[in-house]
Write a protein that holds these residues in place. Structure first.
Motif, PDB file in Angstrom:
ATOM      1  N   THR A 117      32.853  29.754  69.055  1.00  0.00           N
ATOM      2  CA  THR A 117      31.415  29.521  69.104  1.00  0.00           C
ATOM      3  C   THR A 117      31.072  29.027  70.497  1.00  0.00           C
ATOM      4  OG1 THR A 117      31.534  28.876  66.806  1.00  0.00           O
ATOM      5  CG2 THR A 117      29.474  28.461  67.931  1.00  0.00           C
ATOM      6  N   ASN A 118      30.272  29.788  71.206  1.00  0.00           N
ATOM      7  CA  ASN A 118      29.860  29.424  72.548  1.00  0.00           C
ATOM      8  C   ASN A 118      28.374  29.746  72.691  1.00  0.00           C
ATOM      9  OD1 ASN A 118      29.396  29.251  75.301  1.00  0.00           O
ATOM     10  ND2 ASN A 118      31.494  29.809  75.784  1.00  0.00           N
ATOM     11  N   ILE A 119      27.544  28.734  72.406  1.00  0.00           N
ATOM     12  CA  ILE A 119      26.103  28.943  72.363  1.00  0.00           C
ATOM     13  C   ILE A 119      25.572  29.328  73.736  1.00  0.00           C
ATOM     14  CG2 ILE A 119      23.907  27.853  71.779  1.00  0.00           C
ATOM     15  CD1 ILE A 119      25.482  27.952  69.389  1.00  0.00           C
ATOM     16  N   ASN A 120      26.193  28.795  74.776  1.00  0.00           N
ATOM     17  CA  ASN A 120      25.715  29.065  76.126  1.00  0.00           C
ATOM     18  C   ASN A 120      25.728  30.559  76.422  1.00  0.00           C
ATOM     19  OD1 ASN A 120      24.925  28.363  78.806  1.00  0.00           O
ATOM     20  ND2 ASN A 120      27.015  28.836  79.432  1.00  0.00           N
TER      21      ASN A 120
ATOM     22  N   VAL B 119      32.060  27.705  82.400  1.00  0.00           N
ATOM     23  CA  VAL B 119      32.341  26.669  81.399  1.00  0.00           C
ATOM     24  C   VAL B 119      31.395  25.513  81.685  1.00  0.00           C
ATOM     25  CG1 VAL B 119      34.053  25.141  80.409  1.00  0.00           C
ATOM     26  CG2 VAL B 119      34.745  27.353  81.271  1.00  0.00           C
ATOM     27  N   LEU B 120      30.595  25.155  80.656  1.00  0.00           N
ATOM     28  CA  LEU B 120      29.541  24.160  80.900  1.00  0.00           C
ATOM     29  C   LEU B 120      30.086  22.740  80.980  1.00  0.00           C
ATOM     30  CD1 LEU B 120      26.350  24.927  78.840  1.00  0.00           C
ATOM     31  CD2 LEU B 120      26.682  25.005  81.293  1.00  0.00           C
ATOM     32  N   TYR B 121      31.015  22.435  80.073  1.00  0.00           N
ATOM     33  CA  TYR B 121      31.476  21.060  79.997  1.00  0.00           C
ATOM     34  C   TYR B 121      32.919  20.964  80.474  1.00  0.00           C
ATOM     35  CZ  TYR B 121      27.299  20.560  77.261  1.00  0.00           C
ATOM     36  OH  TYR B 121      26.002  20.560  76.857  1.00  0.00           O
TER      37      TYR B 121
ATOM     38  N   MET C 217      34.789  15.999  79.294  1.00  0.00           N
ATOM     39  CA  MET C 217      33.658  15.952  78.369  1.00  0.00           C
ATOM     40  C   MET C 217      34.071  16.470  77.000  1.00  0.00           C
ATOM     41  SD  MET C 217      30.872  14.833  79.809  1.00  0.00           S
ATOM     42  CE  MET C 217      29.331  15.586  79.355  1.00  0.00           C
ATOM     43  N   LYS C 218      34.903  17.530  76.996  1.00  0.00           N
ATOM     44  CA  LYS C 218      35.391  18.093  75.728  1.00  0.00           C
ATOM     45  C   LYS C 218      36.206  17.051  74.971  1.00  0.00           C
ATOM     46  CE  LYS C 218      34.271  22.535  75.475  1.00  0.00           C
ATOM     47  NZ  LYS C 218      34.648  23.422  76.568  1.00  0.00           N
TER      48      LYS C 218
ATOM     49  N   LEU D 277      30.465  23.070  71.266  1.00  0.00           N
ATOM     50  CA  LEU D 277      29.896  24.399  71.052  1.00  0.00           C
ATOM     51  C   LEU D 277      29.291  24.959  72.327  1.00  0.00           C
ATOM     52  CD1 LEU D 277      28.066  23.867  67.632  1.00  0.00           C
ATOM     53  CD2 LEU D 277      30.279  24.904  68.032  1.00  0.00           C
ATOM     54  N   GLU D 278      29.392  24.244  73.438  1.00  0.00           N
ATOM     55  CA  GLU D 278      28.851  24.693  74.730  1.00  0.00           C
ATOM     56  C   GLU D 278      27.351  24.978  74.658  1.00  0.00           C
ATOM     57  OE1 GLU D 278      30.713  26.269  77.726  1.00  0.00           O
ATOM     58  OE2 GLU D 278      32.356  24.932  77.230  1.00  0.00           O
TER      59      GLU D 278
ATOM     60  N   VAL E 295      27.178  15.064  69.951  1.00  0.00           N
ATOM     61  CA  VAL E 295      28.514  15.188  70.554  1.00  0.00           C
ATOM     62  C   VAL E 295      29.140  16.538  70.225  1.00  0.00           C
ATOM     63  CG1 VAL E 295      29.031  12.746  70.752  1.00  0.00           C
ATOM     64  CG2 VAL E 295      29.579  13.923  68.653  1.00  0.00           C
TER      65      VAL E 295
ATOM     66  N   ILE F  61      35.939  13.789  75.252  1.00  0.00           N
ATOM     67  CA  ILE F  61      35.000  12.781  74.748  1.00  0.00           C
ATOM     68  C   ILE F  61      34.296  13.308  73.500  1.00  0.00           C
ATOM     69  CG2 ILE F  61      32.876  11.527  75.280  1.00  0.00           C
ATOM     70  CD1 ILE F  61      33.832  11.419  78.165  1.00  0.00           C
ATOM     71  N   GLY F  62      33.905  14.584  73.542  1.00  0.00           N
ATOM     72  CA  GLY F  62      33.258  15.192  72.382  1.00  0.00           C
ATOM     73  C   GLY F  62      34.165  15.158  71.163  1.00  0.00           C
ATOM     74  N   THR F  63      35.434  15.602  71.347  1.00  0.00           N
ATOM     75  CA  THR F  63      36.357  15.662  70.212  1.00  0.00           C
ATOM     76  C   THR F  63      36.603  14.289  69.617  1.00  0.00           C
ATOM     77  OG1 THR F  63      37.466  17.358  71.498  1.00  0.00           O
ATOM     78  CG2 THR F  63      38.524  16.693  69.470  1.00  0.00           C
TER      79      THR F  63
ATOM     80  N   SER G 180      34.683  11.644  69.718  1.00  0.00           N
ATOM     81  CA  SER G 180      33.548  10.929  69.136  1.00  0.00           C
ATOM     82  C   SER G 180      32.947  11.645  67.929  1.00  0.00           C
ATOM     83  CB  SER G 180      32.472  10.667  70.186  1.00  0.00           C
ATOM     84  OG  SER G 180      32.278  11.781  70.982  1.00  0.00           O
TER      85      SER G 180
END
Lengths: 147, 252
Positions: free
Chosen positions: B75-78, B111-113, B117-118, A19-20, A14, B120-122, B124
């Motif tokens: 931090t943006n791995i993409n 922007v990927l998500y 989704m962000k 972190l994209e 998650v 939901i990520g935060t 969970s």
């Protein structure tokens, strides 16, 4: 222990959304995170200090990231950053500043040292694995040059 | 003029990587590789966390220099992944400068998500982290509730465009306050310490601090110290937020 490893897997999974991390590498990253926590628990149960356990787990994660990076042609940072999420010294750095605000210098210094130790262990492990892979690369190039 | 476009492209690549949280040696390495196509004798790149300098020099030609200030960091791995991919194709000559520039511009806006989704990520992240800090099933549910509060606070901070320091402080304030409230009125047996620690995981600067130490080990001292300071400032915001939340709760 299985619950903890599953927890590491899902937390990294998650977290990759924040972190994209590209969608195709989410599973790989989560596996790297789970392996990281597994090795950490294993070493901690054998009586290692948190710093040593972090060091060993990061050696494994760095190795995995290098292999995945070469295999999938992606930069190793993708797997490394998600791999070290479970052991990252986030709580320690928070506690350090928190006790500083409460004017408890002793606990604050304790957590400051812990933060630097853990971050240092992670950095050292990654650095060592980088050097090993650079040596392997040089060795292969030399062999090609000779033949 | 092709050189200027190339310089712009390389600068954009560096900027994207640096603002995505890449290590400084990786940024410099990528930019140096891409500059090999310029045909100039010397190419020099210096990257700090807050800015990049590039100079192309040659005895026969005019010297070109470009400076860019980097204001946004995260931090943006993409971004790291995509720029790395482009530089790989760019260096083996299978890509023109214009194409590379156009693709890099595309990454800048990508922007990927989705915001959902962000969210939901935060929400969970806290329950998923709680077993690793020694939480049991009850703590898991308590953390899920705190996570919902954190996600709402995060969305609100983004909507009113709060800066990084304030939004971290605000998020951790909400975490501490809601965790203590839930602990007192809803789930009395839950461990409030575990709840707070696992809920601030999306906010604490662990990744930044570790990247900072890695930069220092690689010899990039200025970038390393800048990142350590950045991490300390965010940690200060989080700690202040948690402290404020606890204090407010005690006065209730």
């Amino acid at each position: 222990m299985i619950i903890e490893i599953l927890s590491a897997f899902f937390s990294v999974y998650v977290f990759t959304m924040l972190l994209e991390v590209p969608r195709c590498y989410k599973i790989h990253s989560a596996v790297a995170g789970a392996v990281c926590w597994y090795v950490y628990l294993l070493m901690r149960d054998r009586g290692s200090s948190p710093m040593a356990a972090t060091f060993y787990s990061m050696l494994v994660v760095a190795l995995i990231s290098h292999i995945l990076a070469r295999y999938l042609k992606a930069p190793m940072t993708v797997f490394l950053v998600s791999g070290f999420l479970p052991v990252v010294p986030g709580t320690a750095i928070y506690r350090c500043v928190y006790y500083l605000l409460l004017n408890d210098t002793e606990l604050s210094t304790h957590y400051l040292i812990e933060t630097v130790q853990i971050a240092g262990a992670i950095a050292m492990a990654v650095f060592i694995m980088d050097s090993v892979f650079r040596l392997v690369q040089v060795y292969h190039e030399n062999r090609k040059a000779i033949s | 003029m092709q050189e200027k476009k190339l310089l712009d492209t390389v600068m954009l690549a560096g900027e994207l990587m640096l603002s995505g949280g890449a290590e400084v040696y990786r940024v410099e390495d990528t930019m140096n590789h891409m500059l090999k196509r310029s045909g100039y004798q010397d190419a020099e790149v210096i990257a700090f966390v807050t800015g990049i300098f590039v100079t192309l020099s040659d005895p026969q030609k005019e010297t070109l220099t470009l400076t860019r200030r980097i204001r946004q960091r995260g931090t943006n791995i993409n971004r790291i992944y995509r720029v790395n991919d482009i530089s790989r194709r760019f260096c083996c000559d299978s890509m023109s400068v214009d194409d590379a520039y156009a693709e890099l511009k595309e990454i800048q806006a990508e922007v990927l998500y989705s915001p959902l989704m962000k969210v939901i990520g935060t929400l969970s992240v806290p329950p998923c982290f709680s077993p690793m800090f020694g939480g049991n099933a009850l703590d898991f549910f308590a953390c899920a509730l705190v996570g919902v509060c954190l996600a709402i606070a995060d969305r609100l901070c983004r909507r009113i465009r709060l800066n990084d320091f304030c939004s971290s402080a605000c998020g951790s304030f909400v975490v501490a306050f809601s965790a203590l409230l839930i602990n007192r009125y809803l789930l009395k047996a839950a461990n409030s310490d575990v709840m707070i620690i696992s809920s601030i995981m999306p906010l604490v600067p662990g990744v930044t601090f570790t990247t900072a130490i890695r930069d220092v080990l690689n010899g990039d001292y200025s970038a390393g110290t800048a990142r350590i300071l950045e991490a300390s400032v965010i940690a200060l915001a989080v700690a202040a937020g948690v402290g404020g939340g606890m204090m407010l709760f005690r006065t209730l």
